[in-house]
Design a protein around this motif. Structure first.
Motif, PDB file in Angstrom:
ATOM      1  N   GLN A  46      84.131  28.059 -53.942  1.00 46.96           N
ATOM      2  CA  GLN A  46      84.223  29.504 -54.212  1.00 46.96           C
ATOM      3  C   GLN A  46      85.681  29.945 -54.306  1.00 46.96           C
ATOM      4  N   ASN A  47      86.549  29.407 -53.453  1.00 43.85           N
ATOM      5  CA  ASN A  47      87.978  29.729 -53.523  1.00 43.85           C
ATOM      6  C   ASN A  47      88.571  29.274 -54.854  1.00 43.85           C
ATOM      7  N   ILE A  48      88.189  28.089 -55.300  1.00 40.32           N
ATOM      8  CA  ILE A  48      88.698  27.565 -56.576  1.00 40.32           C
ATOM      9  C   ILE A  48      88.181  28.412 -57.749  1.00 40.32           C
ATOM     10  N   ILE A  49      86.903  28.742 -57.730  1.00 37.04           N
ATOM     11  CA  ILE A  49      86.312  29.558 -58.800  1.00 37.04           C
ATOM     12  C   ILE A  49      86.961  30.937 -58.849  1.00 37.04           C
ATOM     13  N   PHE A  50      87.182  31.539 -57.678  1.00 39.81           N
ATOM     14  CA  PHE A  50      87.834  32.855 -57.627  1.00 39.81           C
ATOM     15  C   PHE A  50      89.233  32.781 -58.236  1.00 39.81           C
ATOM     16  N   SER A  51      89.998  31.763 -57.849  1.00 39.41           N
ATOM     17  CA  SER A  51      91.354  31.621 -58.376  1.00 39.41           C
ATOM     18  C   SER A  51      91.338  31.420 -59.884  1.00 39.41           C
ATOM     19  N   ARG A  52      90.388  30.639 -60.357  1.00 37.18           N
ATOM     20  CA  ARG A  52      90.290  30.345 -61.793  1.00 37.18           C
ATOM     21  C   ARG A  52      89.918  31.578 -62.602  1.00 37.18           C
ATOM     22  N   LYS A  53      88.912  32.303 -62.146  1.00 37.44           N
ATOM     23  CA  LYS A  53      88.406  33.448 -62.913  1.00 37.44           C
ATOM     24  C   LYS A  53      89.242  34.708 -62.712  1.00 37.44           C
ATOM     25  N   ASP A  54      89.410  35.110 -61.458  1.00 32.86           N
ATOM     26  CA  ASP A  54      90.039  36.397 -61.182  1.00 32.86           C
ATOM     27  C   ASP A  54      91.560  36.378 -61.305  1.00 32.86           C
ATOM     28  N   LYS A  55      92.165  35.247 -61.070  1.00 32.61           N
ATOM     29  CA  LYS A  55      93.626  35.142 -61.165  1.00 32.61           C
ATOM     30  C   LYS A  55      94.072  34.525 -62.476  1.00 32.61           C
ATOM     31  N   ASN A  56      93.090  34.158 -63.318  1.00 30.96           N
ATOM     32  CA  ASN A  56      93.350  33.595 -64.642  1.00 30.96           C
ATOM     33  C   ASN A  56      94.253  32.360 -64.579  1.00 30.96           C
ATOM     34  N   MET A  57      93.940  31.466 -63.656  1.00 27.94           N
ATOM     35  CA  MET A  57      94.734  30.247 -63.482  1.00 27.94           C
ATOM     36  C   MET A  57      94.136  29.092 -64.260  1.00 27.94           C
ATOM     37  N   LYS A  58      94.986  28.132 -64.592  1.00 30.52           N
ATOM     38  CA  LYS A  58      94.492  26.873 -65.136  1.00 30.52           C
ATOM     39  C   LYS A  58      93.809  26.126 -63.993  1.00 30.52           C
ATOM     40  N   LEU A  59      92.897  25.240 -64.347  1.00 38.59           N
ATOM     41  CA  LEU A  59      92.100  24.543 -63.334  1.00 38.59           C
ATOM     42  C   LEU A  59      92.941  23.802 -62.286  1.00 38.59           C
ATOM     43  N   PRO A  60      93.979  23.035 -62.667  1.00 38.76           N
ATOM     44  CA  PRO A  60      94.766  22.343 -61.633  1.00 38.76           C
ATOM     45  C   PRO A  60      95.416  23.318 -60.635  1.00 38.76           C
ATOM     46  N   ASP A  61      95.945  24.438 -61.147  1.00 36.54           N
ATOM     47  CA  ASP A  61      96.548  25.446 -60.264  1.00 36.54           C
ATOM     48  C   ASP A  61      95.495  26.101 -59.382  1.00 36.54           C
ATOM     49  N   ALA A  62      94.316  26.344 -59.939  1.00 38.84           N
ATOM     50  CA  ALA A  62      93.229  26.945 -59.165  1.00 38.84           C
ATOM     51  C   ALA A  62      92.781  26.017 -58.039  1.00 38.84           C
TER      52      ALA A  62
END
Length: 70
Positions: free
Chosen positions: A20-36
């Motif tokens: 969930q933390n990774i998904i939130f970072s990816r979607k809401d923070k618009n990060m690339k997957l490695p950064d997320a």
């Protein structure tokens, strides 16, 4: 020794909070997957992220510290 202090975190479906933390970072923070993944793991382990990546630093806010390579 350095390698003795390394902890491997499995990215499996068993660990819902981490995912969930990774998904939130990816979607809401618009990060690339490695950064997320990096940001999500940092939040999951409740540790401060040390990074020279300005975009990652801005996305993680107070949970990160910056350094400059000389």
């Amino acid at each position: 020794m350095f390698l003795e202090k390394i902890e491997v975190i499995e990215l499996t479906s068993v660990n819902d909070t981490l995912l969930q933390n990774i998904i939130f970072s990816r979607k809401d923070k618009n990060m690339k997957l490695p950064d997320a993944i990096i940001a999500g793991c940092s939040k999951y382990k409740e540790c401060i992220l040390l990074t020279a990546d300005k975009k990652l630093l801005n996305a993680t806010g107070d949970a990160s510290l910056s350094y400059q390579v000389i």
